[in-house]
Scaffold this motif. Structure first.
Motif, PDB file in Angstrom:
ATOM      1  N   VAL A   1       0.809  -1.213   0.000  1.00  0.00           N
ATOM      2  CA  VAL A   1       0.000   0.000   0.000  1.00  0.00           C
ATOM      3  C   VAL A   1       0.849   1.273   0.000  1.00  0.00           C
ATOM      4  CG1 VAL A   1      -2.061  -1.013   1.017  1.00  0.00           C
ATOM      5  CG2 VAL A   1      -0.284  -0.105   2.492  1.00  0.00           C
ATOM      6  N   SER A   2       2.169   1.127  -0.055  1.00  0.00           N
ATOM      7  CA  SER A   2       2.992   2.327  -0.143  1.00  0.00           C
ATOM      8  C   SER A   2       2.744   2.986  -1.504  1.00  0.00           C
ATOM      9  CB  SER A   2       4.468   1.995   0.048  1.00  0.00           C
ATOM     10  OG  SER A   2       4.905   1.102  -0.935  1.00  0.00           O
ATOM     11  N   SER A   3       2.998   4.282  -1.565  1.00  0.00           N
ATOM     12  CA  SER A   3       2.646   5.069  -2.736  1.00  0.00           C
ATOM     13  C   SER A   3       3.880   5.378  -3.582  1.00  0.00           C
ATOM     14  CB  SER A   3       1.978   6.361  -2.294  1.00  0.00           C
ATOM     15  OG  SER A   3       1.807   7.232  -3.371  1.00  0.00           O
ATOM     16  N   LEU A   4       3.854   4.953  -4.833  1.00  0.00           N
ATOM     17  CA  LEU A   4       4.954   5.263  -5.743  1.00  0.00           C
ATOM     18  C   LEU A   4       5.017   6.756  -6.061  1.00  0.00           C
ATOM     19  CD1 LEU A   4       7.302   4.353  -7.507  1.00  0.00           C
ATOM     20  CD2 LEU A   4       5.646   3.892  -9.324  1.00  0.00           C
ATOM     21  N   PRO A   5       3.882   7.430  -6.352  1.00  0.00           N
ATOM     22  CA  PRO A   5       3.978   8.876  -6.596  1.00  0.00           C
ATOM     23  C   PRO A   5       4.526   9.655  -5.395  1.00  0.00           C
ATOM     24  CG  PRO A   5       1.877   8.058  -7.388  1.00  0.00           C
ATOM     25  CD  PRO A   5       2.538   6.931  -6.653  1.00  0.00           C
ATOM     26  N   LEU A   6       4.127   9.266  -4.194  1.00  0.00           N
ATOM     27  CA  LEU A   6       4.663   9.921  -3.003  1.00  0.00           C
ATOM     28  C   LEU A   6       6.153   9.670  -2.889  1.00  0.00           C
ATOM     29  CD1 LEU A   6       4.338  11.500  -0.357  1.00  0.00           C
ATOM     30  CD2 LEU A   6       3.717   9.333   0.740  1.00  0.00           C
ATOM     31  N   GLN A   7       6.583   8.451  -3.138  1.00  0.00           N
ATOM     32  CA  GLN A   7       8.002   8.130  -3.029  1.00  0.00           C
ATOM     33  C   GLN A   7       8.821   8.879  -4.077  1.00  0.00           C
ATOM     34  OE1 GLN A   7       8.968   6.363  -0.446  1.00  0.00           O
ATOM     35  NE2 GLN A   7      11.071   6.792  -0.989  1.00  0.00           N
ATOM     36  N   MET A   8       8.285   8.998  -5.278  1.00  0.00           N
ATOM     37  CA  MET A   8       8.990   9.758  -6.318  1.00  0.00           C
ATOM     38  C   MET A   8       9.091  11.230  -5.924  1.00  0.00           C
ATOM     39  SD  MET A   8       7.384   7.974  -9.717  1.00  0.00           S
ATOM     40  CE  MET A   8       7.987   9.233 -10.794  1.00  0.00           C
ATOM     41  N   SER A   9       8.028  11.762  -5.370  1.00  0.00           N
ATOM     42  CA  SER A   9       8.037  13.154  -4.932  1.00  0.00           C
ATOM     43  C   SER A   9       9.066  13.363  -3.818  1.00  0.00           C
ATOM     44  CB  SER A   9       6.639  13.544  -4.458  1.00  0.00           C
ATOM     45  OG  SER A   9       6.638  14.833  -3.938  1.00  0.00           O
ATOM     46  N   LEU A  10       9.134  12.434  -2.885  1.00  0.00           N
ATOM     47  CA  LEU A  10      10.126  12.527  -1.812  1.00  0.00           C
ATOM     48  C   LEU A  10      11.547  12.445  -2.375  1.00  0.00           C
ATOM     49  CD1 LEU A  10       8.429  10.273   0.865  1.00  0.00           C
ATOM     50  CD2 LEU A  10       8.803  12.727   1.024  1.00  0.00           C
ATOM     51  N   TYR A  11      11.736  11.572  -3.339  1.00  0.00           N
ATOM     52  CA  TYR A  11      13.057  11.410  -3.957  1.00  0.00           C
ATOM     53  C   TYR A  11      13.509  12.716  -4.613  1.00  0.00           C
ATOM     54  CZ  TYR A  11      16.639   9.721  -7.166  1.00  0.00           C
ATOM     55  OH  TYR A  11      17.793   9.556  -7.859  1.00  0.00           O
ATOM     56  N   PHE A  12      12.633  13.313  -5.417  1.00  0.00           N
ATOM     57  CA  PHE A  12      12.992  14.562  -6.085  1.00  0.00           C
ATOM     58  C   PHE A  12      13.120  15.711  -5.083  1.00  0.00           C
ATOM     59  CE2 PHE A  12      10.956  12.399  -9.821  1.00  0.00           C
ATOM     60  CZ  PHE A  12      12.151  12.176 -10.480  1.00  0.00           C
ATOM     61  N   ASN A  13      12.346  15.661  -4.018  1.00  0.00           N
ATOM     62  CA  ASN A  13      12.426  16.688  -2.983  1.00  0.00           C
ATOM     63  C   ASN A  13      13.781  16.644  -2.272  1.00  0.00           C
ATOM     64  OD1 ASN A  13      11.805  18.697  -1.172  1.00  0.00           O
ATOM     65  ND2 ASN A  13      10.068  17.663  -0.298  1.00  0.00           N
ATOM     66  N   VAL A  14      14.325  15.457  -2.088  1.00  0.00           N
ATOM     67  CA  VAL A  14      15.642  15.323  -1.448  1.00  0.00           C
ATOM     68  C   VAL A  14      16.703  16.042  -2.273  1.00  0.00           C
ATOM     69  CG1 VAL A  14      17.473  13.650  -0.937  1.00  0.00           C
ATOM     70  CG2 VAL A  14      15.153  13.236  -0.163  1.00  0.00           C
ATOM     71  N   TYR A  15      16.605  15.969  -3.590  1.00  0.00           N
ATOM     72  CA  TYR A  15      17.584  16.641  -4.444  1.00  0.00           C
ATOM     73  C   TYR A  15      17.266  18.119  -4.641  1.00  0.00           C
ATOM     74  CZ  TYR A  15      19.690  12.181  -5.385  1.00  0.00           C
ATOM     75  OH  TYR A  15      20.329  10.988  -5.246  1.00  0.00           O
ATOM     76  N   PHE A  16      16.003  18.487  -4.548  1.00  0.00           N
ATOM     77  CA  PHE A  16      15.634  19.890  -4.724  1.00  0.00           C
ATOM     78  C   PHE A  16      15.917  20.710  -3.475  1.00  0.00           C
ATOM     79  CE2 PHE A  16      12.473  23.297  -4.288  1.00  0.00           C
ATOM     80  CZ  PHE A  16      12.837  24.068  -5.387  1.00  0.00           C
ATOM     81  N   PHE A  17      15.781  20.130  -2.290  1.00  0.00           N
ATOM     82  CA  PHE A  17      15.924  20.888  -1.053  1.00  0.00           C
ATOM     83  C   PHE A  17      17.276  21.588  -0.921  1.00  0.00           C
ATOM     84  CE2 PHE A  17      16.989  21.250   3.477  1.00  0.00           C
ATOM     85  CZ  PHE A  17      16.057  22.219   3.815  1.00  0.00           C
ATOM     86  N   PRO A  18      18.419  20.947  -1.206  1.00  0.00           N
ATOM     87  CA  PRO A  18      19.684  21.693  -1.101  1.00  0.00           C
ATOM     88  C   PRO A  18      19.737  22.898  -2.051  1.00  0.00           C
ATOM     89  CG  PRO A  18      20.124  19.355  -1.187  1.00  0.00           C
ATOM     90  CD  PRO A  18      18.665  19.529  -1.471  1.00  0.00           C
ATOM     91  N   PHE A  19      19.184  22.745  -3.256  1.00  0.00           N
ATOM     92  CA  PHE A  19      19.131  23.871  -4.182  1.00  0.00           C
ATOM     93  C   PHE A  19      18.253  24.988  -3.624  1.00  0.00           C
ATOM     94  CE2 PHE A  19      16.841  25.952  -7.695  1.00  0.00           C
ATOM     95  CZ  PHE A  19      17.908  26.634  -8.265  1.00  0.00           C
ATOM     96  N   TRP A  20      17.101  24.621  -3.063  1.00  0.00           N
ATOM     97  CA  TRP A  20      16.213  25.611  -2.444  1.00  0.00           C
ATOM     98  C   TRP A  20      16.917  26.314  -1.291  1.00  0.00           C
ATOM     99  CZ3 TRP A  20      14.464  25.960   2.584  1.00  0.00           C
ATOM    100  CH2 TRP A  20      13.480  26.923   2.826  1.00  0.00           C
ATOM    101  N   TRP A  21      17.566  25.527  -0.433  1.00  0.00           N
ATOM    102  CA  TRP A  21      18.235  26.077   0.733  1.00  0.00           C
ATOM    103  C   TRP A  21      19.356  27.031   0.326  1.00  0.00           C
ATOM    104  CZ3 TRP A  21      22.996  26.167   3.115  1.00  0.00           C
ATOM    105  CH2 TRP A  21      23.001  26.542   4.451  1.00  0.00           C
ATOM    106  N   LEU A  22      20.193  26.618  -0.629  1.00  0.00           N
ATOM    107  CA  LEU A  22      21.317  27.435  -1.070  1.00  0.00           C
ATOM    108  C   LEU A  22      20.836  28.737  -1.703  1.00  0.00           C
ATOM    109  CD1 LEU A  22      24.401  27.542  -1.313  1.00  0.00           C
ATOM    110  CD2 LEU A  22      24.140  26.512  -3.575  1.00  0.00           C
ATOM    111  N   SER A  23      19.856  28.649  -2.591  1.00  0.00           N
ATOM    112  CA  SER A  23      19.366  29.866  -3.240  1.00  0.00           C
ATOM    113  C   SER A  23      18.697  30.793  -2.229  1.00  0.00           C
ATOM    114  CB  SER A  23      18.412  29.525  -4.378  1.00  0.00           C
ATOM    115  OG  SER A  23      17.287  28.852  -3.891  1.00  0.00           O
ATOM    116  N   THR A  24      17.973  30.251  -1.272  1.00  0.00           N
ATOM    117  CA  THR A  24      17.311  31.082  -0.263  1.00  0.00           C
ATOM    118  C   THR A  24      18.335  31.742   0.653  1.00  0.00           C
ATOM    119  OG1 THR A  24      15.406  29.603  -0.333  1.00  0.00           O
ATOM    120  CG2 THR A  24      15.535  31.100   1.517  1.00  0.00           C
ATOM    121  N   VAL A  25      19.370  31.029   1.033  1.00  0.00           N
ATOM    122  CA  VAL A  25      20.408  31.605   1.899  1.00  0.00           C
ATOM    123  C   VAL A  25      21.182  32.694   1.152  1.00  0.00           C
ATOM    124  CG1 VAL A  25      22.596  31.082   3.061  1.00  0.00           C
ATOM    125  CG2 VAL A  25      20.613  29.629   3.431  1.00  0.00           C
TER     126      VAL A  25
END
Length: 173
Positions: free
Chosen positions: A5-29
């Protein structure tokens, strides 16, 4: 019994979020560093506090999301959902819509992408949580039913004629 019952779309979103977050953090800082001298004192304090909180919450949130979704653990996924809905989403919406922080175009762009990640994850996690809870409830009920079949409780399923008779108080035999 072994339905996933785990969600593939949720897991894909989490995966891409892991790579997007450092970019978000760096640009915001970097943007915060550049606009820091023109901000008022209370916005300086608010934005630094938000960056620290958002960074800590995001690390915890992504960990809980991965564990809750992949291992199908309801408490972890519920924690992920609550952190996303009650903490991260309001923080990002504050950064996105508060004009007092002098929003720059790059900042607005990364906040919009992050807000879309969060909105999708809140919806997907809710649907996944609902499916997980329903599966666990069904599994629990079936387990109880099989336990009752193996070890029946006397008089639980049917009553004998003697057990059906209700004695009347104050009456003789």
């Amino acid at each position: 019994d072994n339905e996933i019952v785990s969600s593939l779309p949720l897991q894909m979103s989490l995966y891409f979020n892991v790579y997007f977050f450092p970019f978000w953090w760096l640009s915001t800082v970097v943007i915060l560093y550049l606009k820091y001298p023109v901000l008022s004192d209370y916005y300086k304090f608010i934005l630094v506090t938000i960056m620290i909180l958002a960074s800590l919450i995001e690390a915890i949130r992504l960990y809980l999301g991965y564990m809750g979704n992949l291992q199908e653990k309801v408490p972890e996924l519920a924690g992920f959902w609550l952190l996303s809905l009650l903490l991260q989403l309001p923080i990002i919406l504050f950064l996105l819509f508060n004009e007092g922080v002098k929003i720059q175009p790059l900042e607005r762009a990364v906040h919009i992408v992050f807000a879309f990640f969060l909105a999708f994850q809140v919806i997907a996690a809710f649907v996944t949580l609902k499916r997980m809870v329903n599966k666990l409830a069904t599994h629990f009920r079936l387990k109880e039913f099989h336990r009752l079949e193996e070890h029946p409780v006397p008089g639980f399923y049917s009553l004998d004629k003697e057990e059906r008779a209700v004695p009347m108080a104050g009456r003789g035999p």
